[in-house]
Structures are given as structure tokens and as C-alpha cells.
Design a protein around this motif. Structure first.
Motif, PDB file in Angstrom:
ATOM      1  N   VAL A   1      72.630  39.227 -13.915  1.00 39.78           N
ATOM      2  CA  VAL A   1      73.230  37.930 -14.195  1.00 39.78           C
ATOM      3  C   VAL A   1      72.890  37.570 -15.633  1.00 39.78           C
ATOM      4  N   LEU A   2      73.729  36.760 -16.231  1.00 46.39           N
ATOM      5  CA  LEU A   2      73.465  36.223 -17.559  1.00 46.39           C
ATOM      6  C   LEU A   2      72.814  34.863 -17.373  1.00 46.39           C
ATOM      7  N   ALA A   3      71.656  34.663 -17.976  1.00 44.17           N
ATOM      8  CA  ALA A   3      70.927  33.402 -17.830  1.00 44.17           C
ATOM      9  C   ALA A   3      70.736  32.764 -19.187  1.00 44.17           C
ATOM     10  N   ALA A   4      70.767  31.421 -19.213  1.00 41.95           N
ATOM     11  CA  ALA A   4      70.505  30.674 -20.447  1.00 41.95           C
ATOM     12  C   ALA A   4      69.636  29.469 -20.123  1.00 41.95           C
ATOM     13  N   ASP A   5      68.710  29.168 -21.024  1.00 40.33           N
ATOM     14  CA  ASP A   5      67.795  28.039 -20.888  1.00 40.33           C
ATOM     15  C   ASP A   5      67.940  27.186 -22.145  1.00 40.33           C
ATOM     16  N   ILE A   6      68.474  25.967 -21.981  1.00 38.12           N
ATOM     17  CA  ILE A   6      68.834  25.118 -23.117  1.00 38.12           C
ATOM     18  C   ILE A   6      67.888  23.932 -23.172  1.00 38.12           C
ATOM     19  N   GLY A   7      67.120  23.844 -24.249  1.00 35.19           N
ATOM     20  CA  GLY A   7      66.186  22.740 -24.419  1.00 35.19           C
ATOM     21  C   GLY A   7      66.343  22.082 -25.773  1.00 35.19           C
TER      22      GLY A   7
ATOM     23  N   GLY B   1      73.689  31.854 -14.842  1.00 30.57           N
ATOM     24  CA  GLY B   1      72.808  30.757 -14.472  1.00 30.57           C
ATOM     25  C   GLY B   1      72.444  29.971 -15.710  1.00 30.57           C
ATOM     26  N   LEU B   2      72.722  28.686 -15.708  1.00 32.82           N
ATOM     27  CA  LEU B   2      72.478  27.822 -16.858  1.00 32.82           C
ATOM     28  C   LEU B   2      71.425  26.777 -16.506  1.00 32.82           C
TER      29      LEU B   2
ATOM     30  N   ALA C   1      66.733  30.068 -14.167  1.00 32.40           N
ATOM     31  CA  ALA C   1      68.192  29.986 -14.312  1.00 32.40           C
ATOM     32  C   ALA C   1      68.852  31.205 -13.685  1.00 32.40           C
ATOM     33  N   ALA C   2      68.258  32.378 -13.932  1.00 31.13           N
ATOM     34  CA  ALA C   2      68.789  33.600 -13.329  1.00 31.13           C
ATOM     35  C   ALA C   2      68.705  33.549 -11.808  1.00 31.13           C
ATOM     36  N   ARG C   3      67.556  33.077 -11.300  1.00 26.48           N
ATOM     37  CA  ARG C   3      67.371  33.018  -9.845  1.00 26.48           C
ATOM     38  C   ARG C   3      68.390  32.090  -9.207  1.00 26.48           C
TER      39      ARG C   3
END
Length: 307
Positions: free
Chosen positions: A6-12, A63-64, A291-293
């Protein structure tokens, strides 16, 4: 790897990270950029980051995790610490970048808690609170062994629990929130008001580690507010553990020692006193892995049946 990910991103408010993650939690490719200050630059950063990380791969889902508040059902975000995004259609943007790939949106604090419960310091814990102490204060809850999103998808937002009704204004519009005391910018702002001349939260942490009186007082003040939010949550939710990460957690005992000391005086009920407070086990990767999970059920991975 190209398909079973999966493509995951964590935006802070400080950084945006992205990676390709397998169902076992292994990160195959990862990159991050500083969070731009304007809407157009934010959108361009997302396009470049997701495009470069996903190049040559076929992720099953996306997953975002975003700083909040978030509106998962509408796919919109209004992060308190990213003023350029208000009711921003994040899922629409990602859909345009990665057409045809289903996306899931969660709050960044919830993602961090989910990641830690999956692979980090919260494994096997029945009731826990995950906290990100950085540009803002994010949080997420695990109750009954499962992540708890709440009806709006914003449960666990401890940064905007009121620590002192007579306290300073918060960027959310409230007064005396935990975030108004314990976030990096809040600590720096208070320390400068006391005569400290450093540049940022990293410098404040370093000075506190060297014993600077004002820097230590800033951490003590922030830790006290954080302890009040944790104590209230632990009493209401009957928590076993709190796991803490984010940029300021790198200060180590400069943050954790006063936090535990203040909690000792605030946790007065017997059942609440069992609470343990530990650092993230996954460090900076907790939100990305969470996010991936969150996207794995949507990805519907198929694995060979054992012989």
C-alpha cells in the motif's frame, strides 16, 4: 513488492512523509519533505512525493494520515497547524494523483496510535493512548484492543483538551488547551517571553538537556499540561498505557521525567495509577505505518494458502 504494497502518507505541520508498505509492516521505499506554507505548494509537494514514491509500483490502496481535524467520510481535512488547508479535499487530490487506487483517510494521531499498537510499544495492549508531541499535539485511542475512531473520525484529540481555562489562547480558537502549552512552538514562545534567545524547539531541547533554567522550565510547564490531559483521559477511558512520540519526544527524559512526576500527583484513583508512559517504539515511522495499516483491509491482499 510492486503489487503487494500500500502507499502510505503521513501529513503534519512540520513534514510530509510517504512510503510503500507491505502487509507485514515492512517499508520498501520512503521519502519525506518539509511541509510547505501555501496551498499550491502543498498540493505540488503531494504530487511530487506520492508520484516519486509510487513510481514503478502498483499499490493496492492508499492510507493517508493527516493532522486534524479530519472528515474521513467527505475526504476533507482542516489541520489546525496547516492554515493553508481548510476543508481541503485531500482524497480528491490524491485520487487525481493516483487514479483508480482506493484511499482511506485517518487523523495523524490515530494513525500513530494504530502503528504503535500494530508493531510498536503498544503491541498487545488493551487500552492505550498514543500522543504525537510536535508542531501540534495529536492523539489516538485504542480501546478493547481496537483503534477507536469515534463517529467523526477525530477521537483522541488530546491537544485540544483544556488544561487550564485561564490559560493562553490556542490556535484552535479555544483557551488553555494542552497544545497551547506543550507543543514545540508553544514552549518556544513561552521560553522567549522569559528571556531565552534560541531559535526553535530543537534548540530548546538541547538547552534543556544542558541544564538551561528557562528551557527546563518550559518543558516542565508543557509536561504539566500534557499530564493533565493524560490524567483526564486515563480516568475516563481506563487506560493501560500511553505511548508518546513526535519531534519533542526526542528530548527523552527532559520531557518524560517531569511528565511522570506530574502524573504521579494527578493520577489519584487506584485503577488509573497502573498507567505506564513510554516512548514510541517506531519513532518517526509510527504515523506512516499506522496510515498503511488503516489501508490494509481496503487493499484485500491475497496470500498463498499454506501447504
Amino acid at each position: 513488492m510492486d503489487h503487494d504494497v500500500v502507499l502510505a502518507a503521513d501529513i503534519g505541520g512540520t513534514k510530509i512523509s510517504a512510503g510503500l508498505v507491505g502487509a507485514d509492516g515492512q517499508v520498501h521505499r520512503q521519502s519525506e519533505v518539509a511541509t510547505p506554507a501555501t496551498g499550491p505548494l502543498l498540493e505540488e509537494a503531494m504530487r511530487e512525493l506520492l508520484g516519486s514514491v509510487a513510481e514503478g509500483a502498483s499499490p493496492r490502496a492508499i492510507g493517508l494520515a493527516s493532522a486534524g481535524p479530519v472528515d474521513p467520510s467527505a475526504g476533507r481535512v482542516s489541520p489546525v497547524n496547516i492554515p493553508a488547508w481548510r476543508e481541503f479535499p485531500l482524497l480528491d487530490l490524491v485520487g487525481a494523483i493516483m487514479p483508480g487506487v482506493p484511499s482511506v483517510l485517518v487523523g495523524d494521531g490515530i494513525a500513530a496510535a494504530l502503528g504503535e499498537h500494530w508493531l510498536g510499544a503498544g503491541q498487545g495492549v488493551e487500552a492505550m493512548l498514543g500522543i504525537v508531541v510536535s508542531t501540534g499535539i495529536g492523539g489516538g485511542l485504542v480501546l478493547g484492543g481496537e483503534v477507536y475512531l469515534g463517529p467523526s473520525g477525530n477521537a483522541g484529540h488530546i491537544g485540544h483538551v483544556v488544561a487550564d481555562p485561564a490559560g493562553p489562547p490556542c490556535s484552535c480558537g479555544g483557551t488553555g488547551c494542552v497544545e497551547a502549552y506543550a507543543s514545540g512552538p508553544s514552549m518556544v514562545r513561552w521560553a522567549r517571553g522569559q528571556g531565552w534567545t534560541g531559535l526553535d524547539a530543537r534548540a530548546l531541547s538541547a538547552d534543556a538537556g544542558r541544564g538551561d533554567t528557562i528551557a527546563l522550565a518550559a518543558f516542565d510547564r508543557g509536561a504539566q499540561a500534557l499530564a493533565r490531559g493524560i490524567a483526564a483521559t486515563a480516568t475516563v477511558c481506563d487506560l493501560d498505557r500511553v505511548v508518546i512520540g513526535g519531534g519533542l519526544s526526542a528530548a527523552g527524559e527532559v520531557l518524560f521525567a517531569p511528565l511522570r512526576r506530574h502524573l504521579e500527583g494527578l493520577l489519584t484513583l487506584g485503577y488509573a495509577r497502573r498507567l505506564t508512559v513510554v516512548p514510541f517504539g517506531l519513532g518517526r515511522s509510527a504515523g506512516l505505518l499506522g496510515a498503511a495499516r488503516s489501508a490494509l483491509p481496503t487493499a484485500q491482499f491475497e496470500f498463498p494458502t499454506p501447504a
